[in-house]
Design an enzyme around this catalytic site. Sequence first.
Site, PDB file in Angstrom:
ATOM      1  N   GLY A  82       0.764  -1.176   0.010  1.00 59.15           N
ATOM      2  CA  GLY A  82      -0.099  -0.283   0.043  1.00 59.15           C
ATOM      3  C   GLY A  82       0.671   1.324  -0.021  1.00 59.15           C
ATOM      4  O   GLY A  82       0.482   2.333  -0.610  1.00 59.15           O
ATOM      5  N   THR A  83       1.954   1.133   0.791  1.00 58.73           N
ATOM      6  CA  THR A  83       2.847   2.586   0.799  1.00 58.73           C
ATOM      7  C   THR A  83       3.257   2.994  -0.498  1.00 58.73           C
ATOM      8  O   THR A  83       3.266   4.012  -0.768  1.00 58.73           O
ATOM      9  CB  THR A  83       3.921   1.911   1.579  1.00 58.73           C
ATOM     10  OG1 THR A  83       3.531   1.778   3.185  1.00 58.73           O
ATOM     11  CG2 THR A  83       4.985   3.482   1.748  1.00 58.73           C
ATOM     12  N   ASN A 164      -7.590   4.984   8.671  1.00 63.05           N
ATOM     13  CA  ASN A 164      -6.751   3.489   9.415  1.00 63.05           C
ATOM     14  C   ASN A 164      -6.846   3.548  10.917  1.00 63.05           C
ATOM     15  O   ASN A 164      -7.035   2.357  11.581  1.00 63.05           O
ATOM     16  CB  ASN A 164      -5.479   3.088   9.016  1.00 63.05           C
ATOM     17  CG  ASN A 164      -4.707   4.592   8.991  1.00 63.05           C
ATOM     18  OD1 ASN A 164      -5.207   5.616   8.467  1.00 63.05           O
ATOM     19  ND2 ASN A 164      -3.501   4.576   9.794  1.00 63.05           N
ATOM     20  N   GLN A 194      -7.620   0.489   3.716  1.00 68.01           N
ATOM     21  CA  GLN A 194      -8.497  -0.180   5.067  1.00 68.01           C
ATOM     22  C   GLN A 194      -9.830  -0.419   4.581  1.00 68.01           C
ATOM     23  O   GLN A 194     -10.648  -1.020   5.452  1.00 68.01           O
ATOM     24  CB  GLN A 194      -8.423   0.816   6.034  1.00 68.01           C
ATOM     25  CG  GLN A 194      -7.329   1.221   6.923  1.00 68.01           C
ATOM     26  CD  GLN A 194      -6.905  -0.110   7.719  1.00 68.01           C
ATOM     27  OE1 GLN A 194      -7.627  -0.861   8.201  1.00 68.01           O
ATOM     28  NE2 GLN A 194      -5.541   0.058   7.951  1.00 68.01           N
ATOM     29  N   HIS A 216      -2.072  -7.341   2.654  1.00 68.65           N
ATOM     30  CA  HIS A 216      -2.049  -7.908   3.879  1.00 68.65           C
ATOM     31  C   HIS A 216      -3.114  -7.426   4.774  1.00 68.65           C
ATOM     32  O   HIS A 216      -3.318  -7.945   5.944  1.00 68.65           O
ATOM     33  CB  HIS A 216      -0.654  -7.805   4.525  1.00 68.65           C
ATOM     34  CG  HIS A 216      -0.234  -6.204   5.229  1.00 68.65           C
ATOM     35  ND1 HIS A 216      -0.312  -5.936   6.284  1.00 68.65           N
ATOM     36  CD2 HIS A 216       0.171  -5.556   4.429  1.00 68.65           C
ATOM     37  CE1 HIS A 216      -0.178  -4.576   6.494  1.00 68.65           C
ATOM     38  NE2 HIS A 216       0.052  -4.216   5.134  1.00 68.65           N
ATOM     39  N   THR A 252      11.237  -7.563 -11.792  1.00 69.87           N
ATOM     40  CA  THR A 252      10.650  -8.870 -11.786  1.00 69.87           C
ATOM     41  C   THR A 252       9.412  -9.243 -11.149  1.00 69.87           C
ATOM     42  O   THR A 252       9.369  -8.924  -9.882  1.00 69.87           O
ATOM     43  CB  THR A 252      11.680 -10.134 -11.663  1.00 69.87           C
ATOM     44  OG1 THR A 252      12.796  -9.842 -12.765  1.00 69.87           O
ATOM     45  CG2 THR A 252      10.938 -11.561 -11.934  1.00 69.87           C
ATOM     46  N   CYS A 340       1.915   1.791  11.637  1.00 68.56           N
ATOM     47  CA  CYS A 340       2.929   1.872  10.816  1.00 68.56           C
ATOM     48  C   CYS A 340       4.155   2.734  11.139  1.00 68.56           C
ATOM     49  O   CYS A 340       5.348   2.919  10.664  1.00 68.56           O
ATOM     50  CB  CYS A 340       2.597   2.337   9.396  1.00 68.56           C
ATOM     51  SG  CYS A 340       1.248   1.256   8.788  1.00 68.56           S
TER      52      CYS A 340
HETATM   53  C1  LIG Z   1      -4.602   3.590   5.135  1.00 67.10           C
HETATM   54  C2  LIG Z   1      -3.471   2.839   5.071  1.00 67.10           C
HETATM   55  N1  LIG Z   1      -2.663   3.160   3.917  1.00 67.10           N
HETATM   56  C3  LIG Z   1      -1.468   2.497   3.388  1.00 67.10           C
HETATM   57  C4  LIG Z   1      -0.864   1.630   4.330  1.00 67.10           C
HETATM   58  C5  LIG Z   1       0.400   1.085   4.114  1.00 67.10           C
HETATM   59  O1  LIG Z   1       0.324  -0.162   3.369  1.00 67.10           O
HETATM   60  P1  LIG Z   1       1.333  -1.309   3.581  1.00 67.10           P
HETATM   61  O2  LIG Z   1       1.705  -1.696   5.084  1.00 67.10           O
HETATM   62  O3  LIG Z   1       0.758  -2.439   2.548  1.00 67.10           O
HETATM   63  O4  LIG Z   1       2.610  -0.387   2.951  1.00 67.10           O
HETATM   64  C6  LIG Z   1      -1.794   1.341   5.447  1.00 67.10           C
HETATM   65  C7  LIG Z   1      -1.080   0.381   6.657  1.00 67.10           C
HETATM   66  O5  LIG Z   1      -1.341   0.456   7.553  1.00 67.10           O
HETATM   67  C8  LIG Z   1      -2.809   1.936   5.798  1.00 67.10           C
HETATM   68  O6  LIG Z   1      -3.741   1.362   6.790  1.00 67.10           O
END
Ligand SMILES: Cc1ncc(COP(=O)(O)O)c(C=O)c1O
Length: 409
Positions: A82-83, A164, A194, A216, A252, A340
């Site tokens: 997600g990041t 989140n 989320q 995840h 890849t 995070c």
């Molecule tokens: C709203 C939101 N965006 C982005 C992320 C980041 O995703 P990732 O953990 O896959 O990098 C999270 C993870 O906590 C999240 O809750």
Amino acid sequence: VPGNRPPAALDAITYLDHAATTRLRPEAVAALDRLRDSGVFGNPSGGHAVARRAKTVLEESRESIALALGCRPGEVVLTGGGTEADNLAVKGAARAARTRGLGDGVVTTAFEHKAVLASCDRLAAEGYRVTRAGVGADGVVDLDALGRALDERTVVVSVMLVNNEVGTVQPLADVAALVRERAPRAVLHTDAVQAVPWLDVASAAAPADLVAVSAHKFGGPKGVGALVVRAGTRLEPLVEGGGQEAGLRSGTSDVAGAAAMAAALEATTATRAAEVERVGGLRDRLIAGLRARIPDLFENGDPARKVASNCHVGVPGVEAEALLVALDRAGVCAAAGSSCSSGATEVSHVLMAMGLPRDDALSSVRLSLGFASVDADVTRALEVIPGAVARLRAASRATSPAASPSGAR
Ligand SMILES: Cc1ncc(COP(=O)(O)O)c(C=O)c1O
């Protein structure tokens, strides 16, 4: 892992941190097992038989992900989570627009995930005009503030679908209407990371040009995600090289990750309606039980706008950090602030953006449920949390006898 229950070693744990991450769904494990058993290991960019088999799995996974997210397979860009998807969306769209001379305005909200906020900070350092619109005490973006921030030179707007920390669903259709009217050149990105377990992202995120998801959070592997890039949306890539993912994410491909994400997403979509009902019932029992046992407990975010999994509560006079340590000792895993961050205690930027007094923000914890949650988790939480709160309050009364019994708000 048979069914959704944990292996024996984890049986004693009550896991209330599904918004941070989930265990792998059995369907994702089965997808990984199938790949191992069938010997698929090739690099899908190649031309020979081994490569073609991997390519077939990759493209079938992409089709399945596209179906669940309401887009075409060619609009799915697989990422490392997600990041990365948020970074690609926000920086990629802003840079592509400025290169074309469209403008330099970037608008987001004050309570986005750090993946979006840090991307915006980077853009600000590169000379973009970045505005963070405020959010209300209810945990919903202030549409007036957002509207005021938009103009003809705005090129990116990023508003998350579900927050989140407090779990509130954002009015994305209203945001999109404002953007189309006041910032016609802007690309609309939504961080739907989320949202996936609880909302039909295909329709809820339909008004957005860019949609970020992360496996995840819904029973897939960590480090695997996707960005939906709707046809016609221009992005500059962050990672360049061999030109995989239509040139937007070289490297890849993680075929196994894609297959496991697709399997988890398919299972999530197939069971979503029933899970919202079931998990929402568990969450309601949790919050009602906590309220009955801790009368001065307060809830963060408008309960009517939350996804089914979220219980975000504060206990006046009790430090969240101390409470989390006490819960952890009793085998109950929960969180405060965002999952995070590096582990350092910092007050939640989400709660501060919502205007919570600092003390209340520092007294708040997130209890988040998920597909693996069962009734016994709620029962155990209701056994452990009130006792831990009472012990912490007694200890703080003992060290500062002048303090009021329930702490000051
Ligand atoms: C709203 C939101 N965006 C982005 C992320 C980041 O995703 P990732 O953990 O896959 O990098 C999270 C993870 O906590 C999240 O809750």
